[in-house]
Design an enzyme around this catalytic site. Structure first.
Site, short mmCIF file in Angstrom:
data_model
loop_
_atom_site.label_atom_id
_atom_site.label_comp_id
_atom_site.label_asym_id
_atom_site.label_seq_id
_atom_site.Cartn_x
_atom_site.Cartn_y
_atom_site.Cartn_z
N GLU A 9 -28.83 9.30 5.22
CA GLU A 9 -27.69 8.74 4.08
C GLU A 9 -26.99 10.08 3.56
O GLU A 9 -26.43 9.77 2.43
CB GLU A 9 -28.41 7.78 3.08
CG GLU A 9 -29.26 6.66 3.83
CD GLU A 9 -29.63 5.84 2.62
OE1 GLU A 9 -29.03 5.28 2.07
OE2 GLU A 9 -30.94 5.66 2.55
N SER A 17 -29.60 1.76 3.35
CA SER A 17 -28.26 1.79 4.36
C SER A 17 -28.47 0.90 5.47
O SER A 17 -27.37 1.27 6.36
CB SER A 17 -27.35 2.93 4.32
OG SER A 17 -27.26 3.47 3.10
N TYR A 41 -20.28 -0.07 4.22
CA TYR A 41 -19.30 1.17 4.08
C TYR A 41 -18.05 1.41 4.64
O TYR A 41 -17.35 2.28 4.25
CB TYR A 41 -20.37 2.46 4.36
CG TYR A 41 -21.56 2.51 3.56
CD1 TYR A 41 -21.58 2.70 2.05
CD2 TYR A 41 -22.94 2.56 4.15
CE1 TYR A 41 -22.80 2.55 1.31
CE2 TYR A 41 -23.82 2.45 3.55
CZ TYR A 41 -23.94 2.73 2.04
OH TYR A 41 -25.21 2.51 1.51
N ARG A 81 -31.04 -1.43 -7.98
CA ARG A 81 -30.60 -2.68 -7.37
C ARG A 81 -31.90 -3.35 -6.32
O ARG A 81 -32.65 -2.78 -5.91
CB ARG A 81 -29.58 -2.50 -6.57
CG ARG A 81 -28.67 -3.48 -6.15
CD ARG A 81 -27.68 -3.12 -5.13
NE ARG A 81 -28.07 -3.11 -3.97
CZ ARG A 81 -27.83 -2.22 -2.95
NH1 ARG A 81 -27.37 -1.08 -3.50
NH2 ARG A 81 -28.53 -2.23 -1.90
N ASP A 118 -32.33 -6.43 -3.91
CA ASP A 118 -31.80 -7.21 -2.74
C ASP A 118 -32.67 -8.35 -2.26
O ASP A 118 -33.82 -8.16 -2.30
CB ASP A 118 -31.58 -6.38 -1.42
CG ASP A 118 -30.64 -5.08 -1.62
OD1 ASP A 118 -29.54 -5.25 -2.72
OD2 ASP A 118 -30.45 -4.30 -0.98
N GLU A 128 -35.93 -6.09 -0.85
CA GLU A 128 -36.13 -4.50 -0.97
C GLU A 128 -35.80 -4.23 -2.54
O GLU A 128 -34.75 -4.83 -3.18
CB GLU A 128 -35.73 -3.44 -0.06
CG GLU A 128 -34.09 -3.42 0.02
CD GLU A 128 -33.83 -2.62 1.06
OE1 GLU A 128 -33.99 -1.23 0.92
OE2 GLU A 128 -33.36 -3.08 2.17
N ASN A 138 -33.64 -0.59 -4.52
CA ASN A 138 -33.09 0.41 -4.24
C ASN A 138 -33.20 1.38 -5.59
O ASN A 138 -32.58 0.71 -6.72
CB ASN A 138 -31.81 0.60 -3.90
CG ASN A 138 -31.66 -0.20 -2.49
OD1 ASN A 138 -31.45 0.48 -1.53
ND2 ASN A 138 -31.53 -1.52 -2.49
N GLY A 196 -26.01 3.27 -4.08
CA GLY A 196 -24.72 3.83 -3.83
C GLY A 196 -23.82 3.84 -4.99
O GLY A 196 -24.03 2.65 -5.86
#
Length: 302
Positions: A16, A144, A210, A249, A251, A264, A266, A270
């Site tokens: 990443e 990602s 992205y 974060r 998800d 998951e 994070n 990002g």
């Protein structure tokens, strides 16, 4: 500024790297615009011992993936005694590992999709029969959506496993949850407004995250206030159960009957112009610059 000399860790050597370079550049610009003595620092080009040598007093981790989000950098910073943003060593390592994350959530009776660990000698057809199709096949410790595939037929499992195994020796297959994809940013002790993600692609993959301009980010997410609060509380519980702190974060998916399934966490999400935590922060009146300051404020050691 009260933060002293600040290093923004960016780039690194994970898959990443390119996303991290974008995140770090934006964080650096934001901090400098608010008078912070911030400097870029790419661990792929410089040894982390230089952080102490050059008297950095605080670190903003804008690295994603391995060697940045997995507890390794956090451990070095603990050894150096330099405060850093985000979760600690153990929480970072656990959250990076989707297999261990799911095992902990299951032990705590938090909802997550059924899954199977895939190995070279695993009977993939038996896994497909047991979990049902479609399946998500993913490397356990990548972010990602790198190396991830949506598998609609048992015959496609071999190729999906080979792709994921190219990124990680630990691969999992997870039952695909058809429904609504949601994400919840965490800042300190607070869950930010839920974002609903919509993409015409098979799933919210790297291109949708992205590159694509047709991904939709819906805030408000369209859920009833009571339902949104319940999901925010679930995500805070999922975050804290792993020992995560600072910011991050979570998800998840909401199936067609409205049942949530955690995917998951994070721990260094990002921070690009397509990123989700800044979007959620804006929804509560927090600018990108103020968000970066708030994250830096929470820097800690241990």
């Amino acid at each position: 500024m009260k933060f002293g000399k600040v290093a923004v860790l960016l780039g690194g050597r994970s898959a990443e790297r390119e996303v991290s370079l974008k995140s770090g550049a934006m964080v650096l610009k934001a901090l400098q615009s608010r008078g912070v003595d911030a400097h870029p620092f790419d661990p792929a080009a410089r040894g982390l011992e230089e952080l102490a040598k050059h008297r950095f007093e605080r670190v903003f981790i804008a690295l994603h993936g391995r060697f940045g989000e997995d507890g390794t950098v956090q451990g070095v910073l603990e050894w150096l005694g330099i405060p850093y943003t985000g979760s600690g060593v153990l929480a970072s390592a656990l959250a990076m590992d989707k297999l261990r994350t799911k095992r902990i959530w299951q032990a705590e009776k938090l909802p997550t999709p059924p899954y199977a660990l895939l190995e070279r000698d695993t009977d993939l057809r038996a896994v497909a029969k047991r979990l049902g199709l479609p399946l998500m096949v993913k490397p356990a410790s990548e972010g990602s959506s790198i190396g991830m595939s949506k598998v609609k037929s048992a015959a496609a499992l071999d190729e999906a496993y080979a792709l994921a195994a190219n990124y990680d020796r630990v691969v999992i297959a997870e039952k695909f949850v058809a429904g609504t994809e949601l994400t919840v940013g965490i800042l300190g002790e607070r869950a930010l407004p839920i974002i609903r993600l919509e993409t015409p692609r098979e799933f919210y993959d790297y291109q949708a995250k992205y590159v694509a301009d047709d991904t939709r980010y819906l805030i408000p997410c369209g859920l009833a206030p009571k339902k949104e609060k319940a999901i925010q509380a679930l995500c805070l519980a999922a975050f804290r159960t792993l020992g995560c702190a600072g910011w991050g974060r979570v998800d998840l998916m909401l199936d067609r009957r409205g049942r949530p399934y955690l995917l998951e966490v994070n721990t260094a999400p990002g921070m690009t112009d397509h990123s989700l935590v800044p979007m959620a922060a804006r929804a509560v009146g927090l600018s990108y610059e103020d968000l970066c300051l708030a994250i830096l404020e929470g820097a800690h050691v241990g």
